[in-house]
Enzyme design. Structure first.
Site, PDB file in Angstrom:
ATOM      1  CD  GLN A 691      -2.645   1.366   2.718  1.00 16.39           C
ATOM      2  OE1 GLN A 691      -2.499   2.180   3.000  1.00 16.39           O
ATOM      3  NE2 GLN A 691      -3.922   0.501   2.786  1.00 16.39           N
ATOM      4  CG  ASN A 757      -4.463   4.891   1.961  1.00 16.19           C
ATOM      5  OD1 ASN A 757      -5.154   5.575   1.546  1.00 16.19           O
ATOM      6  ND2 ASN A 757      -3.686   4.203   2.747  1.00 16.19           N
ATOM      7  CB  ALA A 758      -7.271   7.703  -3.444  1.00 15.76           C
ATOM      8  CE1 TYR A 762      -3.271   9.911   6.851  1.00 15.39           C
ATOM      9  CE2 TYR A 762      -3.531   7.659   4.936  1.00 15.39           C
ATOM     10  CZ  TYR A 762      -3.729   8.695   6.460  1.00 15.39           C
ATOM     11  OH  TYR A 762      -3.052   8.332   7.139  1.00 15.39           O
ATOM     12  NE  ARG A 849     -21.069  -2.607   8.752  1.00 12.80           N
ATOM     13  CZ  ARG A 849     -21.179  -2.111   7.093  1.00 12.80           C
ATOM     14  NH1 ARG A 849     -20.569  -1.900   6.793  1.00 12.80           N
ATOM     15  NH2 ARG A 849     -22.055  -2.869   6.929  1.00 12.80           N
ATOM     16  N   GLY A 871     -15.856  -2.580   9.441  1.00 10.71           N
ATOM     17  CA  GLY A 871     -16.525  -3.268  10.781  1.00 10.71           C
ATOM     18  C   GLY A 871     -17.437  -4.267  10.020  1.00 10.71           C
ATOM     19  N   GLY A 892     -11.072  -6.719   9.319  1.00 10.91           N
ATOM     20  CA  GLY A 892      -9.913  -6.260  10.457  1.00 10.91           C
ATOM     21  C   GLY A 892      -9.276  -5.028   9.483  1.00 10.91           C
ATOM     22  NE  ARG A 893      -4.447  -1.304  12.125  1.00 12.37           N
ATOM     23  CZ  ARG A 893      -3.424  -1.144  11.945  1.00 12.37           C
ATOM     24  NH1 ARG A 893      -3.290  -0.024  10.641  1.00 12.37           N
ATOM     25  NH2 ARG A 893      -2.596  -2.037  11.699  1.00 12.37           N
TER      26      ARG A 893
END
Length: 938
Positions: A691, A757-758, A762, A849, A871, A892-893
């Site tokens: 990433q 990673n957009a 960021y 969520r 989530g 997970g993350r």
């Protein structure tokens, strides 16, 4: 391992010497008393010439005060010095440790000598273990008295040549009680206590020293009950006798009996209290020692020095310094040599340079300012506090003309401690040129210097020299240095051969040095052997478990690594956290690993992050941070066969950094460092994407939420988030090129592809959001302009590595600094359609969520693989797939698949909670940090 080891080795011998000096003031050495009384105390001066007699008294007085150079000036001015003058001057040099100067004066053709002068010189050689010189002088003596014979006997006893001492004793025509006492003490000191007892029983007459010597000898040899029987039979006891018996009990760890005897003493003087306090300290009962110390009505320098040294031995250096300050308030007590040595040691332990400098100023006002032992302690203090230049200046100026072997060893050790191997070698050569003979401690420092500086051939050469020197006995420390030397150089087979040739191999230091080398070079087989040996010696050493676990992990042996961690946990073993401190404006700031309690934590993290980025730009950072074995462990343990794994955010350029420990991939060295990590994932048949991350800042307007967000540090304090630089229009192409270059490096490192990673507010996410993007150039306004930078970056990466290797992460439906785009459906549809045109492999989108099924617009427009995260629980994930809202669901993350996911589904364990304190750690973290460990969850 040796780093922890070398300092104790060199200091052990340095302070062993200092401690012996200290003991002369804190314990009564009965064997030394006769020589002191008969050979060095001034005799009655019967000189008729009153001027000469007066000069003799002044010479003796100056010498006692350490002003031997002033005494020599007075001596040289005397027109006709008599034999008392010559003896006083020679004895003065001896008293100040300048035996060579004493001998030079003694050998002058105009020297006036008598039996006292000869005996003083003989006793000096005997006491300093120069036994050959003592023998030669004894044989040349024109006249001998009983003190001359006693002096040489004492020299033999001190040097372990008690048989020669006995031979001389039986040759004596006249023996006094001192002669008998010396031989008995010598036999006891050499472990021949039965012979000592036989001789004691044969004595024609005994004095209180005879009884006390025998009591001390029995106690020293473990026969404390026999000593007590003898003590009870002693016809005449004085304070020294009582102190000797108390010392006997404390030497044998029988503190209660010692204290009972102390309480029974008919008369207690200061030395009695000191003896009991010393006994408590030697047996680790510092608290009881302090209670007794506080009860003393009168204290002397020994009392204070004993307590200071006690705190030092317990590692309580701050309290040692406080006691020294309290001692300074006592106008009747002045520090002595032993006090200064101990308190300077406390400054060394605390790296308290300012305190050490203040004590140095105190020393400069005393007669100890030119004392070799004190100067050596100052050199050690300055070195340990990081001021090597001042340490060398002290060595050159403070010891000019007075250097002894200890001072040379301390200076060599100073260079070793700071990694100046070549300077240590040059100093060693200078020492040899000046005629000093190295000892075992010298070679420990020298070999360690070679090891720490990578001077392998030099180290092997000096070890060979050491082996050929019959006068120096090889010690475990030397072999440890040799093993460390070979281990650091990757010559692990040679290191193991060295160990296997040793007669005894039960050394934690030696095996620890080998294990360190194995960890450094990834030799798991030899490392496992070393660890097994270490655990057999030190079963409760957490460092051994951690080292072996790290080694197993570096080789992909995850089960073994986890098993070792479990064993460590089951046995209640924990590694002591690293600790550092710094004194700023008279305030000491202490930091522990992972500690965020300091009131300036946020600023400190910010400064560290800036420093880390500057290091990267200059090319001197640990650019291979990511190649640490724990990084291999971190990713490989999350891999399943065929599982899709995405790395944590990885900096795409030298100006993109969000944590002091965030890895990068903008240089070839960094790409090379990633290779073993990527290999570990591929070794478990996983698919691994890197990433790529860049923070950036699009605007210079006063977006308060934006600035607050970037200054936030989570509760655990692990993140560093600097305010990134605002990007001008002419800089944007450079950002595009950063991503292109990083993607190229990722493929070179072996990654299967990259994820851009957009998301997460960021730089790219800021451009996309119409409520945050307030630019007035080609990158603001309508949807096409706001998506321009994202598509330029993604297009450049696709062109560089191919579309089937590119994924994009978005969080369009989340707020950017508290603000949402006003037309999310239009934005998401346009962007998904453009990514379809670029034929990117996958799109990874976060779905809040509270907005279920909001990804449908993207699903309809994007033809690649859509990955949903946000989530989900198992039921929600199944529904998203069933309803064609996504092709894959990420739990997970960052990761799509983890080995224990099926088990988590079965037991309904948490899937999405993460622990921020484990993000971007420099130390190994076992278990899955994306969500709680399965054991806890169950």
């Amino acid at each position: 391992m040796l780093k922890l080891f070398v300092a104790p080795v060199k200091l052990r011998h340095f302070f062993k010497f200092c401690k012996s000096v200290f003991k002369l003031q804190t314990k009564l050495h009965f064997i030394n008393q006769p020589i002191k009384h008969y050979s060095l105390l001034p005799r009655v001066d019967y000189t008729c010439n009153q001027d000469v007699s007066r000069s003799n008294r002044i010479i003796s007085k100056l010498s006692k005060e350490g002003q031997v150079d002033e005494a020599r000036k007075l001596f040289d001015k005397m027109s006709e010095p008599d034999v008392v003058s010559w003896t006083a001057m020679i004895s003065g040099y001896i008293r100040c440790g300048k035996i060579d100067k004493a001998r030079e004066l003694f050998d002058r053709t105009d020297a006036k000598r008598d039996v006292v002068t000869w005996t003083a010189m003989l006793a000096a050689y005997a006491r300093t273990n120069q036994i050959l010189e003592a023998e030669m002088l004894f044989n040349e003596m024109p006249e001998k008295n009983v003190v001359s014979w006693n002096s040489l006997i004492d020299g033999y006893a001190r040097n372990g040549r008690i048989d020669k001492g006995l031979e001389l004793f039986w040759k004596m025509r006249e023996r006094n009680v001192v002669s008998w006492n010396m031989v008995i003490a010598g036999l006891a000191r050499n472990g021949r206590i039965n012979e000592a007892r036989v001789l004691f029983d044969q004595m024609p007459e005994k004095n209180v020293v005879s009884w006390t010597t025998m009591i001390a000898g029995l106690s020293r040899n473990g026969r404390v009950d026999d000593a007590r029987t003898l003590f009870d039979r002693t016809p005449e006891r004085n304070v020294v006798s009582w102190n000797a018996m108390i010392t006997g009990y404390t030497q044998n760890s029988r503190l209660d009996e010692a204290f009972e005897l102390f309480e029974m003493m008919p008369e207690k003087i200061v030395s009695s209290w000191n003896t009991m306090i010393m006994g408590f300290i030697q047996n680790g009962e510092l608290g009881r020692a302090r209670i007794l110390f506080d009860k003393m009505r009168q204290r002397d320098v020994v009392s204070w020095s004993t307590m200071i040294n006690g705190y030092m031995l317990e590692g309580r250096s701050e309290e040692a310094l406080r006691n020294f300050c309290d001692m300074q308030m006592d106008v009747w007590v002045k520090p002595n040599e032993g006090t200064f040595v101990s308190v300077l040691g406390a400054c060394s332990d605390l790296a308290g340079l300012s305190e050490g400098m203040q004590i140095h100023q105190v020393i400069n006002k005393t007669l100890y300012q030119k004392n070799e032992v004190v100067i050596s302690a100052l050199i050690n203090m300055y070195s340990k506090c990081g001021d090597v230049a001042t340490a060398r200046k002290m060595f050159d100026d403070g010891l000019r003309g007075q250097r002894d072997l200890i001072s040379w060893n301390v200076m060599i050790a100073a260079y070793t401690h700071h990694g100046f191997g070549r300077d240590a070698i040059n100093l060693f050569k200078e020492m040899l040129q000046l005629g000093f003979k190295p000892n075992d401690v010298t070679y420990v420092g020298l070999l360690a210097a070679c090891s720490h500086s990578g001077l392998v051939e030099d180290g092997l050469k000096y070890f060979d020299e050491l082996c050929r020197d019959d006068s120096i006995k090889l010690r475990e420390d030397h072999y440890t240095c040799l093993v460390d030397l070979c281990g650091r150089a990757g010559r692990l087979k040679e290191a193991l051969d060295v160990i296997e040739r040793l007669p005894r191999t039960e050394s934690a230091f030696i095996w620890g040095a080998l294990l360190s080398g194995c960890n450094l070079h990834g030799d798991s087989e030899t490392g496992k052997l070393a660890a097994i040996k270490l655990l057999g010696i030190e079963a409760k050493s957490p460092g051994t478990y951690l080292s072996l676990s790290k080694l197993c992990a570096s080789k992909g042996k995850w089960k073994e690594a986890a098993k070792l961690r479990t064993q460590m946990k089951d046995r209640g073993l924990k590694k002591q956290p690293g600790c550092s401190w710094i004194a700023v404006e008279n305030r000491v700031h202490v930091f522990l690993v992972g500690d965020t309690s300091h009131y300036e934590t946020e600023v400190i993290h910010s400064l560290l992050g800036n420093l880390h980025m500057k290091m990267k730009r200059t090319g001197c950072p640990p650019v291979d941070d990511s190649s640490e074995p724990h990084a291999i462990e971190y990713y490989a343990q999350r891999t399943t066969k065929g599982g899709f794994l995405i790395s944590e955010s990885t900096s795409a350029s030298d100006i993109s950094n969000g944590s002091p420990n965030m890895p990068g991939i903008w240089t070839e060295d960094q790409a090379e460092a990633w290779k073993p990590i990527v290999d570990s994932v591929h070794g478990k048949s996983g698919v691994f994407f890197c990433q790529l991350w860049h923070p950036g800042r699009l605007s210079d307007s006063s977006l308060n939420n934006f600035l607050i967000a970037w200054n936030l540090v989570p509760d655990d304090g692990e993140y560093f988030r600097p305010i990134p630089k605002q990007l001008k229009a002419n800089e944007l192409p450079l950002i595009v090129n950063d991503f292109r270059n990083a993607a190229h490096n990722a493929i070179e490192a072996g990654f299967n592809g990259v994820e851009i990673n957009a998301a997460n507010s960021y730089i790219i996410d800021q451009f996309l959001n119409d409520q945050v993007n307030d630019r007035t150039d080609a990158y603001d306004g309508n949807i096409e302009n706001r998506c321009r930078l994202a598509l330029e970056i993604i297009g450049a990466v696709v062109e560089e590595i191919g579309p089937d290797r590119v994924g994009v992460k978005l969080s369009l439906f989340s707020k950017v600094f508290g603000r949402k785009d006003l037309n999310l459906e239009a934005l998401s549809t346009y962007l998904a359609s453009e990514l379809t045109k670029l034929r990117v492999l996958c799109l990874h989108v976060f779905e809040p969520r509270d907005e279920p099924r909001c990804l449908k617009s993207i699903r309809n427009a994007f033809e690649g693989t859509l990955i949903a995260s946000g989530g989900y629980n198992k039921t929600e994930g199944d529904e998203a797939i069933t309803e064609s809202c996504a092709d894959l669901v990420s739990f997970g993350r960052l990761f799509l698949a983890n080995p224990d996911l099926p088990k988590r589904f079965d037991v309904n364990a948490p899937l999405n909670k993460h622990d921020r304190s484990t993000f971007y750690r420099t130390d190994p973290v076992l278990g899955y940090t994306d969500y709680p460990s399965l054991e806890i969850a169950c």
